[in-house]
Design a protein around this motif. Sequence first.
Motif, PDB file in Angstrom:
ATOM      1  N   CYS A  51      25.485 -17.756 -36.279  1.00  0.00           N
ATOM      2  CA  CYS A  51      25.296 -19.211 -36.145  1.00  0.00           C
ATOM      3  C   CYS A  51      24.540 -19.549 -34.877  1.00  0.00           C
ATOM      4  CB  CYS A  51      26.646 -19.918 -36.175  1.00  0.00           C
ATOM      5  SG  CYS A  51      27.822 -19.318 -34.948  1.00  0.00           S
ATOM      6  N   ILE A  52      24.852 -18.800 -33.804  1.00  0.00           N
ATOM      7  CA  ILE A  52      24.182 -19.054 -32.525  1.00  0.00           C
ATOM      8  C   ILE A  52      22.700 -18.714 -32.658  1.00  0.00           C
ATOM      9  CG2 ILE A  52      24.032 -18.335 -30.110  1.00  0.00           C
ATOM     10  CD1 ILE A  52      27.005 -17.741 -30.187  1.00  0.00           C
ATOM     11  N   ARG A  53      22.427 -17.559 -33.251  1.00  0.00           N
ATOM     12  CA  ARG A  53      21.031 -17.123 -33.355  1.00  0.00           C
ATOM     13  C   ARG A  53      20.250 -18.018 -34.301  1.00  0.00           C
ATOM     14  NH1 ARG A  53      21.696 -11.631 -35.487  1.00  0.00           N
ATOM     15  NH2 ARG A  53      23.932 -12.009 -35.572  1.00  0.00           N
ATOM     16  N   PHE A  54      20.872 -18.446 -35.400  1.00  0.00           N
ATOM     17  CA  PHE A  54      20.149 -19.347 -36.296  1.00  0.00           C
ATOM     18  C   PHE A  54      19.795 -20.628 -35.556  1.00  0.00           C
ATOM     19  CE2 PHE A  54      20.054 -23.155 -38.794  1.00  0.00           C
ATOM     20  CZ  PHE A  54      19.011 -22.868 -39.654  1.00  0.00           C
TER      21      PHE A  54
ATOM     22  N   ILE B 232      32.131 -19.055 -25.286  1.00  0.00           N
ATOM     23  CA  ILE B 232      32.868 -19.243 -24.038  1.00  0.00           C
ATOM     24  C   ILE B 232      34.000 -18.218 -23.987  1.00  0.00           C
ATOM     25  CG2 ILE B 232      32.287 -21.675 -23.716  1.00  0.00           C
ATOM     26  CD1 ILE B 232      35.082 -22.296 -24.936  1.00  0.00           C
ATOM     27  N   ASN B 233      34.563 -18.053 -22.823  1.00  0.00           N
ATOM     28  CA  ASN B 233      35.656 -17.110 -22.564  1.00  0.00           C
ATOM     29  C   ASN B 233      35.180 -15.663 -22.659  1.00  0.00           C
ATOM     30  OD1 ASN B 233      37.208 -19.376 -22.278  1.00  0.00           O
ATOM     31  ND2 ASN B 233      37.980 -19.292 -24.366  1.00  0.00           N
ATOM     32  N   ARG B 234      36.143 -14.760 -22.569  1.00  0.00           N
ATOM     33  CA  ARG B 234      35.796 -13.344 -22.482  1.00  0.00           C
ATOM     34  C   ARG B 234      36.576 -12.512 -23.489  1.00  0.00           C
ATOM     35  NH1 ARG B 234      36.252 -11.169 -16.334  1.00  0.00           N
ATOM     36  NH2 ARG B 234      34.820 -12.624 -15.371  1.00  0.00           N
ATOM     37  N   GLY B 235      36.045 -11.373 -23.770  1.00  0.00           N
ATOM     38  CA  GLY B 235      36.742 -10.359 -24.558  1.00  0.00           C
ATOM     39  C   GLY B 235      37.271 -10.919 -25.865  1.00  0.00           C
ATOM     40  N   SER B 236      38.498 -10.578 -26.141  1.00  0.00           N
ATOM     41  CA  SER B 236      39.103 -10.975 -27.402  1.00  0.00           C
ATOM     42  C   SER B 236      39.301 -12.486 -27.491  1.00  0.00           C
ATOM     43  CB  SER B 236      40.442 -10.261 -27.544  1.00  0.00           C
ATOM     44  OG  SER B 236      40.790 -10.133 -28.887  1.00  0.00           O
ATOM     45  N   TYR B 237      39.187 -13.163 -26.361  1.00  0.00           N
ATOM     46  CA  TYR B 237      39.366 -14.618 -26.359  1.00  0.00           C
ATOM     47  C   TYR B 237      38.063 -15.364 -26.592  1.00  0.00           C
ATOM     48  CZ  TYR B 237      43.810 -13.163 -24.452  1.00  0.00           C
ATOM     49  OH  TYR B 237      45.031 -12.553 -24.285  1.00  0.00           O
ATOM     50  N   ASN B 238      36.975 -14.636 -26.752  1.00  0.00           N
ATOM     51  CA  ASN B 238      35.670 -15.257 -27.013  1.00  0.00           C
ATOM     52  C   ASN B 238      35.766 -16.298 -28.126  1.00  0.00           C
ATOM     53  OD1 ASN B 238      34.366 -13.738 -25.132  1.00  0.00           O
ATOM     54  ND2 ASN B 238      33.007 -12.677 -26.560  1.00  0.00           N
ATOM     55  N   THR B 239      35.081 -17.403 -27.912  1.00  0.00           N
ATOM     56  CA  THR B 239      35.127 -18.494 -28.884  1.00  0.00           C
ATOM     57  C   THR B 239      33.752 -19.161 -28.958  1.00  0.00           C
ATOM     58  OG1 THR B 239      37.425 -18.910 -28.261  1.00  0.00           O
ATOM     59  CG2 THR B 239      36.304 -20.660 -29.463  1.00  0.00           C
ATOM     60  N   ILE B 240      33.327 -19.453 -30.168  1.00  0.00           N
ATOM     61  CA  ILE B 240      32.087 -20.211 -30.364  1.00  0.00           C
ATOM     62  C   ILE B 240      32.332 -21.641 -29.909  1.00  0.00           C
ATOM     63  CG2 ILE B 240      30.487 -21.094 -32.127  1.00  0.00           C
ATOM     64  CD1 ILE B 240      30.265 -18.133 -31.996  1.00  0.00           C
ATOM     65  N   ALA B 241      31.365 -22.207 -29.222  1.00  0.00           N
ATOM     66  CA  ALA B 241      31.555 -23.582 -28.755  1.00  0.00           C
ATOM     67  C   ALA B 241      30.215 -24.277 -28.574  1.00  0.00           C
ATOM     68  CB  ALA B 241      32.330 -23.589 -27.434  1.00  0.00           C
ATOM     69  N   THR B 242      30.294 -25.599 -28.530  1.00  0.00           N
ATOM     70  CA  THR B 242      29.125 -26.398 -28.156  1.00  0.00           C
ATOM     71  C   THR B 242      29.275 -26.760 -26.683  1.00  0.00           C
ATOM     72  OG1 THR B 242      30.317 -28.365 -28.790  1.00  0.00           O
ATOM     73  CG2 THR B 242      28.834 -27.434 -30.435  1.00  0.00           C
TER      74      THR B 242
ATOM     75  N   ALA C 214      22.225 -25.095 -29.145  1.00  0.00           N
ATOM     76  CA  ALA C 214      23.423 -25.933 -29.114  1.00  0.00           C
ATOM     77  C   ALA C 214      24.717 -25.138 -29.100  1.00  0.00           C
ATOM     78  CB  ALA C 214      23.428 -26.873 -30.318  1.00  0.00           C
ATOM     79  N   LEU C 215      24.669 -23.910 -29.611  1.00  0.00           N
ATOM     80  CA  LEU C 215      25.912 -23.141 -29.733  1.00  0.00           C
ATOM     81  C   LEU C 215      25.926 -21.971 -28.753  1.00  0.00           C
ATOM     82  CD1 LEU C 215      26.327 -22.888 -33.613  1.00  0.00           C
ATOM     83  CD2 LEU C 215      27.391 -24.517 -32.058  1.00  0.00           C
ATOM     84  N   GLY C 216      27.102 -21.596 -28.327  1.00  0.00           N
ATOM     85  CA  GLY C 216      27.233 -20.439 -27.452  1.00  0.00           C
ATOM     86  C   GLY C 216      28.648 -19.917 -27.518  1.00  0.00           C
TER      87      GLY C 216
END
Lengths: 476, 581
Positions: free
Chosen positions: B201-204, B217-227, B213-215
């Motif tokens: 989704c980020i690359r599209f 946030i957070n690290r490792g297993s807690y990584n989350t897609i966000a605006t 618009a998308l990226g």
Amino acid sequence: MAQEYKLILKHADAPGYTPDIECYLRQGGYDALKKALAIQPKDLADGKKLSGPEQIREDVKVSGLRGRGGAGFSCGLKWSFVDRKSGKPIYLICNADESEPGTFKDRQIIHKDPHQLIEGMIISCFANDVKLAYIYIRGEMPEGAKILNQALKEARAKNFLGKNILGTGYDLEMHVHRGAGAYICGEETGLIESLEGKRPYPRIKPPYFPAILGLWMCPTIVNNVETLCNVKHIVTMGGAEFAKLGTPNNTGTRIVSLSGHVKRPGYYEIEVGKATLRELLYDKNFGGGLRDGRQLKAIIPGGSSSKVLKAGEKFKLKKKDAEGKEILVETDMLDLPYDFDSLAQAGTMSGSSAIIVMDDSVDIVKALANLSEFYAHESCGQCTPCREGSLWMNKTLQRLTHGEGRASDADYLGKIADNIPGGRTICAFGEACSWPVQSFLAKFKDEFVAKGAADEDRRAKEVSAPEQKQLEAAHH
Amino acid sequence: MSTAATTETKPAAPAIEKIKVKVDGREIEVPRLIADWSGKLTPTTMIQACELAKTDVPHYCWHPKLPISGNCRMCLVEFGTPALGPDRKPVMNPDGTPKIAKSPRPAIACATPISPGMEIYTKTPAVKQMREGVLESLLINHPLDCPICDQAGECKLQEYSVDYGQSQSRFVEAKVHKPKAVDLGPRIMLDAERCILCTRCIRFTRDVAHDDALGIINRGSYNTIATFPGMPFDNNYTLNTVDVCPVGALTSKDFRFQMRAWFLKETKSVCTSCATGCSILIGSREEKIYRYTPRDNDAVNASWMCDAGRLNYKWIGRADRLKDVLVRGQKSTWTAALNEVSDKLKQAPAGSVAIIASARQTNEELWLLSKLKAKLGAVSDSIARIGAADKLLVCDDKNPNFNGARLTGMCFTEAGINLAQIANGIEQGKITTLIVFGENLVKHGVSAKVLGEKETISEVVEQHSLTAELLAKLDTLIVSDILPNETTKLAHYVLPGCAHAEKRGTFTNTDGRVQKFMKAVEAPGDARAEWEFLHDLVHNVTGQNRFVTIEGLFNQMAKEVSAFNGLTWQALGDTGVTVQI
């Protein structure tokens, strides 16, 4: 008896030595740079000419210098991979993101002798036709960044940096860039992403080898602080002379960070391979022995990600006998020469040359849980095995150290760890987080099993029989 | 016969060198270079070679139309390359075949280029084990909420778990919890716990839609897609992220909880919201349309479509659709009405009939109208619909088939230039019969704001002088449309027509791509496909042969309309053919 050999740290701890340029110049500072800039083109037998920079690159190859950051890769070879025909600018980055737990050598250089690093960098840049270089310094070292910025200012004022350096026509600019507090920025492609202002996700290789597609998709050299300092000494001494330091294929000196249960933890510069682990731990010149009444239990020999060595372990080391024939010699772990190749033969690595000593007071499960927590926190989360595996291992270890273990957890943990390394991940973090777990389990499995079994026993006493059955059912 | 029709949009590229590789022991020849996600020729990767060898390599993050990321590790394979001796020459086996040096480490098939003689192993125990490991990692923190997940049935996590996963979990720890039902933007909902962080989704959004618009946030297993905080994810292409999301993390607010994917019938069709004509699939069940999704067509829309076009389907199911044949306001039958209309047209003096066709009609329908036009000596035109364009897919021409109207001769290079003449003719009593297809003439010069539900895309119908007063002067007003409007109210004959989803036919897009579309749902009530009743009408009025199938009709049109010469219904295939326009 093994001695310290101070090449990089020759002046750093001398009384009255200060990090400013005047002090550095009084000790012959920037003479190596002047020498490097003045090297005349050399005629070769085949009629070709070898330029000054080419001669320096050749000399670095001859010196046998291996990277001091962790991988121990040949510096000359790394430089030779640089794509010099792309027409794009070549960048040099000094990796000063020293973050491997147990390692505190680069900060000595940065804090006490910043101009040595800068001089090494300028020479390296000159040798590689670099016009712009960066020092990527760990975010947690604000003082180091301040010192480096001051040093750059002084070097610029003396025209060691900037336009037309010392009238040679060579231009070079250099900037300090502070990280934001992530271990993964020490991985060279993660570092490059971070320097570009992005999330430090390591890049896939192929195709993004820094020597070809590095910073801003241009050829880029990333070298460790200590490695770059060595370049200065190679120019001063000559590569062949430098190669006489240390042992064959393990040339020069290394600054060893010694920590843990020794009487004299600290940093010690030695000729590579000229001291054994035993000497580093027990000699009065170095660690000075363990605390009184304590026995050695384990050594992590090359930063927290290297595989642990258990006290009393024996290894077959390749050696040459009197006739030059290769023979295998059984060697106690303490008698391993502290160099790249011997530790590799012992199945571990000298990594960032950080030795962590653990005596028999250490709860080995707790020690691993501590390391594992670090790696779970520092996994960038880009690729699946490391992202999920690092936290999973940590959760298991935290359970095991908080009375919730199972006897089967040792095997369970081992299987998790086996799913991470060996080229399954984008960068070496996969290995870094799983090697400690694999090696701790391989060498201290009984302690893990015993801890889990003790927890099970205790719980069985606490919980009545029918409830226990329910619990077991829930686990399946 | 003309040679104008081609199946390629670009001239043939120079020949590309072929190299031989082995996939699971089978030798195949593959081009050394292959178009990457952006169409640029780049070294062929293992996954592309495996695809050519018809060998499935499971993958999550890799997508043929997105930059390579290499993060999911699902496509790890083992491989070997011809061994080289100290003399840099290939080492041979005793049987004369080159000796293969197997790599000690696996490689991701999506990003590793092939080399001559390479052997790729996708079925070894090690590969199987690595896939199991990746799937296990992806599932430990996944909520496993398939029963309530919209992706179920079209979920790569489900599919690969069946194909390559393990039947049991050994995970006994607490799962990581992440935000659920996150409102990312007006059309997108995120369930971060279901996300496998493949970054498609980020690359599209960054590299195709050019909206960073998308990226994560957070690290490792807690990584989350966000605006970005306070920045909604609201570009016109957000719903493509739902398509590329291999799991149920990103869902369409429009579609979520509406229908299980496995109940949907998928029909190949074409989007009608602008002249780009994106290839689509219509998902329908029991005569109701639930969604449009883009269908791969490299000559038109790659794998994408805009959100506005995707959501422009609800008008088809509107309750107030025209369902009855009306003769002067009274419900009638097709036979009665068509006979009456045919008689009127046959008796009409030359020059007394005008036809206003719609550039939303199909090529076939427009061609049939052109038969009437020729027979009746009628003046004809069409209505332009102009709106905003973008640089990706959206065209400023909001009619799906303006080129069809032009090529069949129903309008000129510019639509609308005959409208004044028609208005004049009516005013002066010269034109007494007007045939109108799919256009509300009374709604002229309206702003985008007050457009009906049918036109959810901003569009402006240009001002013309055909008013209700003028239409009232006509002796005969024959109107075919889909939804009721001011013009159908004034009509003497109302012939209820079909939406594209309810019939078959072809459109010619802005680049001359002739694409066919299939019938997804039945039309309501007595509504009939326009081409069906038009060819009845044409037969009645002109005596021309009937073509009872759309195939026959298209093929006859292709013979008679020069731009379409050489085309056949069958040869259009699923992605169409480009003609010279």
